[in-house]
Design a protein around this motif. Structure first.
Motif, short mmCIF file in Angstrom:
data_model
loop_
_atom_site.label_atom_id
_atom_site.label_comp_id
_atom_site.label_asym_id
_atom_site.label_seq_id
_atom_site.Cartn_x
_atom_site.Cartn_y
_atom_site.Cartn_z
N UNK A 410 0.86 -1.18 0.00
CA UNK A 410 0.00 0.00 0.00
C UNK A 410 0.89 1.23 0.00
N UNK A 411 0.77 2.05 -1.05
CA UNK A 411 1.65 3.20 -1.23
C UNK A 411 0.82 4.46 -1.41
N UNK A 412 1.25 5.50 -0.75
CA UNK A 412 0.65 6.82 -0.92
C UNK A 412 1.73 7.81 -1.33
N UNK A 413 1.42 8.58 -2.35
CA UNK A 413 2.38 9.57 -2.85
C UNK A 413 1.71 10.92 -2.97
N UNK A 414 2.40 11.95 -2.50
CA UNK A 414 1.95 13.33 -2.71
C UNK A 414 3.11 14.13 -3.26
N UNK A 415 2.83 14.91 -4.29
CA UNK A 415 3.81 15.82 -4.85
C UNK A 415 3.13 17.07 -5.34
N UNK A 416 3.86 18.16 -5.35
CA UNK A 416 3.30 19.43 -5.83
C UNK A 416 4.39 20.19 -6.56
N UNK A 417 3.95 21.13 -7.40
CA UNK A 417 4.90 21.97 -8.12
C UNK A 417 4.43 23.41 -8.07
N UNK A 418 5.34 24.28 -7.63
CA UNK A 418 5.14 25.73 -7.66
C UNK A 418 6.12 26.25 -8.71
N UNK A 419 5.64 27.06 -9.66
CA UNK A 419 6.42 27.29 -10.87
C UNK A 419 6.29 28.73 -11.34
N UNK A 420 7.43 29.32 -11.64
CA UNK A 420 7.50 30.65 -12.25
C UNK A 420 8.30 30.52 -13.54
N UNK A 421 7.67 30.57 -14.72
CA UNK A 421 8.38 30.33 -15.98
C UNK A 421 9.22 31.51 -16.46
N UNK A 422 9.07 32.68 -15.85
CA UNK A 422 9.82 33.87 -16.31
C UNK A 422 10.34 34.62 -15.09
N UNK A 423 11.30 34.02 -14.43
CA UNK A 423 11.82 34.58 -13.17
C UNK A 423 12.90 35.63 -13.43
N UNK A 424 13.83 35.36 -14.36
CA UNK A 424 14.93 36.28 -14.60
C UNK A 424 15.55 36.00 -15.96
N UNK A 425 16.30 36.98 -16.47
CA UNK A 425 17.10 36.82 -17.69
C UNK A 425 18.57 36.85 -17.29
N UNK A 426 19.29 35.77 -17.61
CA UNK A 426 20.68 35.65 -17.18
C UNK A 426 21.56 35.29 -18.36
N UNK A 427 22.80 35.77 -18.29
CA UNK A 427 23.78 35.53 -19.34
C UNK A 427 24.87 34.60 -18.80
N UNK A 428 24.99 33.41 -19.38
CA UNK A 428 26.00 32.45 -18.93
C UNK A 428 27.42 33.00 -19.07
N UNK A 429 27.61 33.93 -19.97
CA UNK A 429 28.95 34.48 -20.18
C UNK A 429 29.26 35.64 -19.23
N UNK A 430 28.28 36.08 -18.45
CA UNK A 430 28.50 37.19 -17.53
C UNK A 430 29.37 36.73 -16.36
N UNK A 431 30.02 37.70 -15.71
CA UNK A 431 30.87 37.39 -14.57
C UNK A 431 30.05 36.87 -13.39
N UNK A 432 28.83 37.39 -13.22
CA UNK A 432 27.96 36.98 -12.12
C UNK A 432 26.55 36.72 -12.65
N UNK A 433 26.30 35.52 -13.19
CA UNK A 433 24.96 35.22 -13.75
C UNK A 433 23.99 34.78 -12.65
#
Length: 732
Positions: A410-433
C-alpha cells in the motif's frame, strides 16, 4: 553454521545436491533442539504462515541475506569480487550458473578495493546500467538496458518519483549490490509495479559474531570531509546488534554547489531458536545540496560562445534541496523441517524531498537565457508485506524447489509543483549570472496517488539430473491505482505474468541459458497527461553462457537479449511539462560481465554492453530515435592487486578504465553528448593499527560533458575533473 563459505575459485555447491541451514552467524545455532517446545513453535508458525497466505494484508516474505535457508551461503572470500550465488533473481539462494537470467553482484570486497562511496559510482561495474548521479537524485532514475528501474533494499521496494530519490547516498552499510536484469514482475511488485527491465537490490550487512568495528575519516578535493563508523555488539550467543553511520560535507567542482549528507543504520538479529531467526533493520539518511540545473548543450560546442563550464547560473540564495529516507524492515525466518522453510517480512518506508531550483527555460539569444524557478515538495509512504514457503521435493532424477507466497503493498504519494516560468534573464557568459530567488513561485499543480497491490506467486526450480535446471514461475497481481492531478483517474488491472527459463551445463564450469519473462507496471497521473492510463507491459527474451570457474578464478556471464516495452510515457517533443503514452520502445543487445581471480592476490573485472535502445513504434516521435542518456557502447576494465607477503605485504593497488560512446540528450534526437573514457586509481596500505588509502577520480584529467536530465531538455553537466581523496581507517 550449517552452511559453508566458498574458497577462492571454488564452484558453489550444486543446489540440487544439498539445501538446508540458516544463513546466519556460526555460533548462534549452538542450542540443541527444544523438543516439544520446538514442535509447538513450528505448529504455531506454520498456522500463522497459512493465515498470512490467506490474508495478504498481513506480513509476508522477503529475500534478504537471512531469509533463505540453504547450504549455498551468499558470501565471498574476503576482498573477492566473486559472488557464486545470488538471491534477487529467484528469491532463493541459487548458484548463478543455475539462474536463467543475467544477474551481477557487486561484493563488499569490490566496494572497498575501488574506494566506492555511492551507488552511482558502484554501478559502472555492471554492464548495461546507466546510473543516476547524486546531483540528479530528484531528476532521473537509474536505467537498466535503457529503461527506468527502482531500488530495492533487502528485497523490499521503495517507491519514489523518480526512483533515484530512494538512493541512500552512501555504501557504508552495504554488504553487496545485486543487479537482476530483465522483467521481475513474477516475483516483485509494490508501488506502481515492478520495473520492466530489472531491479537493483541493495543488501545490508548483518551483525558480526564478535565485538568489533571500524572508524574512518575521509578528506580530499572540493573541501570534502567525512567520517563513517560501524560497531558490532553481540549481546550473547543469541542476540547481536550492529550500528553503522556516516556524515560528510563537501563543496563541488561546480561553483557554489555544496552538499551535506548523513545516515545511520541500526540492525538487530535474534536467534529465537536453532530454527527461527528474526532480523530487524532500520535506515535513516539525509542529503542536502544546492540544486544544479546543468548547462544548455548548445553552449558547450558553439565556437563563438565562450563560457566557464564550471560556473553556476541561477539563484545563489535558493534554499538547498533536501532528501530524507526512513525505512524499517523486520524479517522472520523459520525452518519447519529439513525440506521446508518459511519467511515473513514487513517493511515501512517513508521518503520525502523538498526541491528549490532555478533553471534555464528558453534561449533568448547567444548565451542569454530566460530562467524559471520551481519549488517541488513530495512525500511517500509505503507499507509492504510478503510471506513465502519454500519446499524441496524429490531426491531422485528430478528434484523440485518450490516457492509459493503472497505480496501486499500500500503506497501513498503526494507531490506538488510551484512554478514561475519567467523569473529572470541571465547571461551564462557574464561574470555573475545570478539573481535573487525571492519567495516560492506560484502554485502550478499537485498530485495525489494511492496504489494498492495484492499478488500471489509460485515458482518451481526443477533440477533434472546433474546438468539441466529449469525455472518456471507465475504471478497473479491485482494493482489498483487512484491518481489525482486536478483531473482524477482510477484504474484496476489484473495480470498474470509468466517466466520460464533453463540452464544446461555443457562442460565443467560452462552453462548455456535461455529465458522468457513478461513485465507489468501501472501508470500514474493519467489526468495530467490527458490520457486514460494503460499499464506498461514488456516481454523479454534472453540467452547466453555462464562461467563458473571453467579455468581457475573465471566467473561471469555473456548474454544476448531483447526487451520490448509498450505504452511508455515519454516527454512531449514540443510542449514542456506534458508527456504522451507512446506506442513502443525496444532494447536489444549483447552484454559481458566477467571476473577473473586466479589467486587471492589479483582481481580483474571486465564488462561491456552493446545497447540498441530505440523507439520502435510511435505516432509523434521518429521511429529509430535512440532513448536518451543510453550509450550504444559502454564498458569497464578494472583490476586490483594485493601484496600478501614480503616487504610490501599490506599494500593494495588498483585502477580502472570506464568508457562510453555518445549519448542522446533529447527525444526526438537533436543533440548528443560525446563519448568519454575516464581512468580511476586506488591504493591503500595496512599499517596494522590503521589503513591509509588514496583514490583518484579522472586520473588523466579528461574534460567532457555528460547527460543531465532537466525537463527532458538538452542539458549537460561537466565531467568531474581530476580529484583525489585520502582515507584513514582503523579496525578494532
Amino acid at each position: 553454521m550449517a552452511g559453508r563459505e566458498l574458497e577462492q575459485g571454488q564452484r558453489p555447491v550444486r543446489r540440487r545436491r544439498a539445501l538446508g541451514a540458516h544463513l546466519t552467524r556460526k555460533n548462534l545455532l549452538s542450542k540443541p533442539p527444544g523438543g516439544a517446545k520446538d514442535t509447538m513453535k513450528t505448529a504455531l508458525f506454520l498456522g500463522s504462515a497459512i493465515a498470512v497466505i490467506g490474508a495478504p494484508s498481513l506480513v509476508l516474505a522477503q529475500a534478504s541475506p537471512s531469509s533463505w535457508v540453504s547450504e549455498v551461503v551468499i558470501t565471498s572470500p574476503k576482498g573477492s569480487f566473486t559472488a557464486p550465488s545470488a538471491l534477487s533473481a529467484t528469491r532463493t539462494a541459487t548458484p548463478v550458473e543455475e539462474i536463467p537470467q543475467s544477474i551481477q553482484t557487486l561484493t563488499r570486497g569490490l566496494i572497498e578495493d575501488q574506494a566506492l562511496q555511492t551507488l552511482s559510482g558502484a554501478l559502472v561495474n555492471v554492464s548495461g546500467v546507466t546510473p543516476t548521479s547524486t546531483e540528479q537524485s530528484v531528476l532521473q532514475p537509474p536505467l537498466i538496458r535503457g529503461f527506468p528501474v527502482s531500488y530495492y533494499f533487502d528485497g523490499a521496494p521503495t517507491y519514489q518519483l523518480p526512483a533515484g530519490i530512494a538512493d541512500p547516498a552512501t555504501l557504508v552499510n552495504v554488504e553487496r549490490i545485486e543487479v537482476a536484469k530483465g522483467p521481475t514482475s513474477t516475483l516483485y511488485g509494490g508501488g506502481s509495479g515492478a520495473p520492466l527491465s530489472g531491479i537493483i537490490n541493495v543488501v545490508s550487512q548483518d551483525p558480526g559474531e564478535t565485538f568489533g568495528g571500524t572508524v574512518a575519516l575521509r578528506a580530499g578535493s572540493f573541501n570534502t570531509l567525512g567520517a563513517d563508523a560501524a560497531i558490532n555488539l553481540p549481546v550473547n550467543d543469541k542476540v547481536g546488534l550492529r550500528l553503522a553511520g556516516m556524515t560528510e560535507k563537501a563543496d563541488s567542482y561546480i561553483d557554489h554547489i555544496d552538499s551535506r549528507r548523513y545516515a545511520i543504520f541500526p540492525t538487530l538479529a535474534v536467534e529465537m531458536s536453532d530454527k527461527t531467526r528474526l532480523v530487524v533493520r532500520g535506515r535513516y539518511n539525509h542529503l542536502e545540496q544546492r540544486e544544479y540545473a546543468g548547462v544548455p548543450a548548445g553552449l558547450t560546442f558553439a565556437p563563438s560562445l565562450v563560457i566557464d563550464r564550471y560556473k553556476f547560473a541561477g539563484a545563489l540564495d535558493a534554499p538547498r534541496t533536501r532528501i530524507t529516507n526512513k525505512q524499517l524492515t523486520a524479517n522472520l525466518t523459520h525452518k519447519i523441517s529439513d525440506k521446508v522453510e518459511a519467511s515473513v517480512t514487513a517493511s515501512r518506508y517513508e521518503g520525502a524531498f523538498k526541491e528549490w531550483s532555478s533553471f534555464p527555460y528558453g534561449q533568448i539569444s547567444g548565451s542569454v537565457y530566460n530562467f524559471g524557478t520551481a519549488y517541488l515538495p513530495s512525500d511517500t509512504t509505503e507499507t509492504y508485506a510478503t510471506g513465502s514457503l519454500t519446499a524441496r521435493l524429490g531426491e531422485g532424477l528430478v528434484r523440485h524447489q518450490v516457492l509459493v507466497g503472497v505480496d501486499y503493498d500500500k503506497t501513498r504519494y503526494f507531490g506538488a509543483m510551484y512554478f514561475n516560468p519567467a523569473w529572470a534573464t541571465l547571461d551564462y557568459a557574464a561574470a555573475r549570472p545570478y539573481a535573487a530567488f525571492g519567495g516560492n513561485p506560484p502554485f502550478f499543480f499537485d498530485q495525489n496517488d494511492r496504489m494498492r497491490t495484492t499478488a500471489v506467486f509460485v515458482q518451481d526450480q526443477i533440477a533434472i539430473g546433474e546438468r539441466l535446471d529449469i525455472t518456471a514461475g507465475l504471478r497473479w497481481t491485482t494493482l489498483k491505482i487512484q491518481s489525482n492531478v486536478g483531473a482524477a483517474t482510477a484504474d484496476t488491472d489484473k495480470r498474470v505474468t509468466p517466466r520460464i527459463g533453463a540452464t544446461y551445463r555443457i562442460a565443467n564450469g560452462v552453462s548455456a541459458f535461455a529465458g522468457y519473462a513478461e513485465g507489468f507496471k501501472g501508470v500514474v497521473a493519467g489526468g495530467f497527461y490527458g490520457i486514460t492510463p494503460k499499464p506498461e507491459t514488456s516481454q523479454s527474451y534472453e540467452g547466453g553462457l555462464k562461467f563458473a570457474a571453467p579455468i581457475k578464478g573465471l566467473t561471469g556471464t555473456v548474454s544476448f537479449y531483447q526487451i520490448t516495452r509498450q505504452n511508455v510515457i515519454t516527454a512531449h517533443p514540443t510542449i514542456p511539462f506534458v508527456s504522451v503514452q507512446t506506442g513502443e520502445q525496444r532494447s536489444k543487445g549483447v552484454e559481458t560481465d566477467l571476473v577473473y581471480e586466479p589467486s587471492p592476490a589479483l582481481s580483474v573485472l571486465f564488462n561491456y554492453a552493446y545497447t540498441k535502445a530505440k523507439i520502435s513504434k510511435d505516432n509523434t516521435l521518429p521511429v529509430g530515435d535512440r532513448l536518451r542518456a543510453v550509450p550504444e557502447h559502454s564498458g569497464r576494465l578494472a583490476a586490483n592487486y594485493r601484496f600478501l607477503a614480503g616487504d610490501l605485504k599490506g599494500l593494495r593497488i588498483g585502477g580502472g578504465l570506464t568508457a562510453t560512446s555518445s549519448r542522446e540528450l533529447t527525444l526526438p534526437n537533436t543533440v548528443a553528448a560525446k563519448g568519454l573514457a575516464l581512468i580511476d586509481a586506488q591504493a591503500s596500505y595496512d599499517l596494522g593499527v590503521v589503513r591509509i588509502g588514496l583514490s583518484v577520480v579522472n586520473l588523466a584529467g579528461r574534460k567532457g560533458f555528460e547527460p543531465y536530465q532537466y525537463f527532458g531538455g538538452p542539458y549537460v553537466i561537466p565531467t568531474q575533473p581530476r580529484s583525489a581523496f585520502v582515507s584513514l581507517r582503523t579496525i578494532f
